[in-house]
Write a protein that holds these residues in place. Structure first.
Motif, PDB file in Angstrom:
ATOM      1  N   ILE A 104      42.653  31.823  27.817  1.00  0.00           N
ATOM      2  CA  ILE A 104      41.301  31.969  28.380  1.00  0.00           C
ATOM      3  C   ILE A 104      41.230  31.355  29.761  1.00  0.00           C
ATOM      4  O   ILE A 104      40.711  31.969  30.700  1.00  0.00           O
ATOM      5  CB  ILE A 104      40.263  31.330  27.433  1.00  0.00           C
ATOM      6  CG1 ILE A 104      40.145  32.155  26.166  1.00  0.00           C
ATOM      7  CG2 ILE A 104      38.910  31.205  28.121  1.00  0.00           C
ATOM      8  CD1 ILE A 104      39.289  31.543  25.097  1.00  0.00           C
ATOM      9  N   TYR A 105      41.735  30.134  29.918  1.00  0.00           N
ATOM     10  CA  TYR A 105      41.614  29.422  31.186  1.00  0.00           C
ATOM     11  C   TYR A 105      42.560  29.937  32.262  1.00  0.00           C
ATOM     12  O   TYR A 105      42.266  29.826  33.440  1.00  0.00           O
ATOM     13  CB  TYR A 105      41.822  27.919  30.976  1.00  0.00           C
ATOM     14  CG  TYR A 105      40.726  27.309  30.145  1.00  0.00           C
ATOM     15  CD1 TYR A 105      39.447  27.151  30.659  1.00  0.00           C
ATOM     16  CD2 TYR A 105      40.960  26.916  28.835  1.00  0.00           C
ATOM     17  CE1 TYR A 105      38.433  26.597  29.899  1.00  0.00           C
ATOM     18  CE2 TYR A 105      39.947  26.364  28.066  1.00  0.00           C
ATOM     19  CZ  TYR A 105      38.685  26.215  28.605  1.00  0.00           C
ATOM     20  OH  TYR A 105      37.693  25.683  27.848  1.00  0.00           O
ATOM     21  N   GLU A 106      43.684  30.474  31.878  1.00  0.00           N
ATOM     22  CA  GLU A 106      44.663  30.932  32.863  1.00  0.00           C
ATOM     23  C   GLU A 106      44.526  32.407  33.206  1.00  0.00           C
ATOM     24  O   GLU A 106      44.781  32.805  34.330  1.00  0.00           O
ATOM     25  CB  GLU A 106      46.077  30.651  32.354  1.00  0.00           C
ATOM     26  CG  GLU A 106      46.386  29.164  32.307  1.00  0.00           C
ATOM     27  CD  GLU A 106      47.787  28.902  31.799  1.00  0.00           C
ATOM     28  OE1 GLU A 106      48.625  29.819  31.785  1.00  0.00           O
ATOM     29  OE2 GLU A 106      48.051  27.754  31.406  1.00  0.00           O
ATOM     30  N   PRO A 118      39.516  32.940  35.424  1.00  0.00           N
ATOM     31  CA  PRO A 118      39.520  33.074  36.885  1.00  0.00           C
ATOM     32  C   PRO A 118      39.034  34.446  37.366  1.00  0.00           C
ATOM     33  O   PRO A 118      38.210  34.532  38.282  1.00  0.00           O
ATOM     34  CB  PRO A 118      40.987  32.832  37.269  1.00  0.00           C
ATOM     35  CG  PRO A 118      41.523  31.991  36.173  1.00  0.00           C
ATOM     36  CD  PRO A 118      40.825  32.472  34.927  1.00  0.00           C
ATOM     37  N   GLY A 119      39.505  35.505  36.752  1.00  0.00           N
ATOM     38  CA  GLY A 119      39.080  36.846  37.151  1.00  0.00           C
ATOM     39  C   GLY A 119      37.631  37.122  36.807  1.00  0.00           C
ATOM     40  O   GLY A 119      36.893  37.740  37.585  1.00  0.00           O
ATOM     41  N   ALA A 120      37.197  36.664  35.632  1.00  0.00           N
ATOM     42  CA  ALA A 120      35.816  36.887  35.206  1.00  0.00           C
ATOM     43  C   ALA A 120      34.829  36.147  36.097  1.00  0.00           C
ATOM     44  O   ALA A 120      33.765  36.666  36.437  1.00  0.00           O
ATOM     45  CB  ALA A 120      35.650  36.462  33.752  1.00  0.00           C
ATOM     46  N   LEU A 121      35.161  34.945  36.521  1.00  0.00           N
ATOM     47  CA  LEU A 121      34.300  34.206  37.443  1.00  0.00           C
ATOM     48  C   LEU A 121      34.255  34.881  38.808  1.00  0.00           C
ATOM     49  O   LEU A 121      33.189  35.019  39.417  1.00  0.00           O
ATOM     50  CB  LEU A 121      34.781  32.760  37.585  1.00  0.00           C
ATOM     51  CG  LEU A 121      34.536  31.858  36.384  1.00  0.00           C
ATOM     52  CD1 LEU A 121      35.290  30.542  36.558  1.00  0.00           C
ATOM     53  CD2 LEU A 121      33.058  31.604  36.174  1.00  0.00           C
ATOM     54  N   ALA A 122      35.405  35.313  39.303  1.00  0.00           N
ATOM     55  CA  ALA A 122      35.471  35.950  40.626  1.00  0.00           C
ATOM     56  C   ALA A 122      34.699  37.266  40.660  1.00  0.00           C
ATOM     57  O   ALA A 122      34.052  37.587  41.653  1.00  0.00           O
ATOM     58  CB  ALA A 122      36.930  36.181  41.013  1.00  0.00           C
ATOM     59  N   SER A 123      34.742  38.026  39.571  1.00  0.00           N
ATOM     60  CA  SER A 123      34.077  39.332  39.550  1.00  0.00           C
ATOM     61  C   SER A 123      32.603  39.244  39.180  1.00  0.00           C
ATOM     62  O   SER A 123      31.875  40.218  39.310  1.00  0.00           O
ATOM     63  CB  SER A 123      34.783  40.259  38.558  1.00  0.00           C
ATOM     64  OG  SER A 123      34.525  39.844  37.221  1.00  0.00           O
TER      65      SER A 123
END
Length: 55
Positions: free
Chosen positions: A2-4, A8-13
């Motif tokens: 989840i963290y790796e 990261p992608g879900a937060l950025a998008s």
């Protein structure tokens, strides 16, 4: 995983948004007492953030 991979992608998008919304107090260690005082007075549904390091 989840963290790796996911986060990261879900937060950025914008697919995932952290909650509660952050409230930026300011930058620098000297503002930590101010942030703590605001916390003591009562903060509802917000997280207080003091940034550190290079800006």
């Amino acid at each position: 995983m989840i963290y790796e991979k996911f986060l990261p992608g879900a937060l950025a998008s914008g697919q995932y948004r952290p909650a509660p919304e952050p409230e930026i107090v300011g930058h620098g260690l000297q503002l930590i007492p101010d942030a703590l005082e605001r916390q003591r007075k009562g903060v509802s549904a917000r997280k207080l953030v003091v940034t550190l390091g290079q800006q």
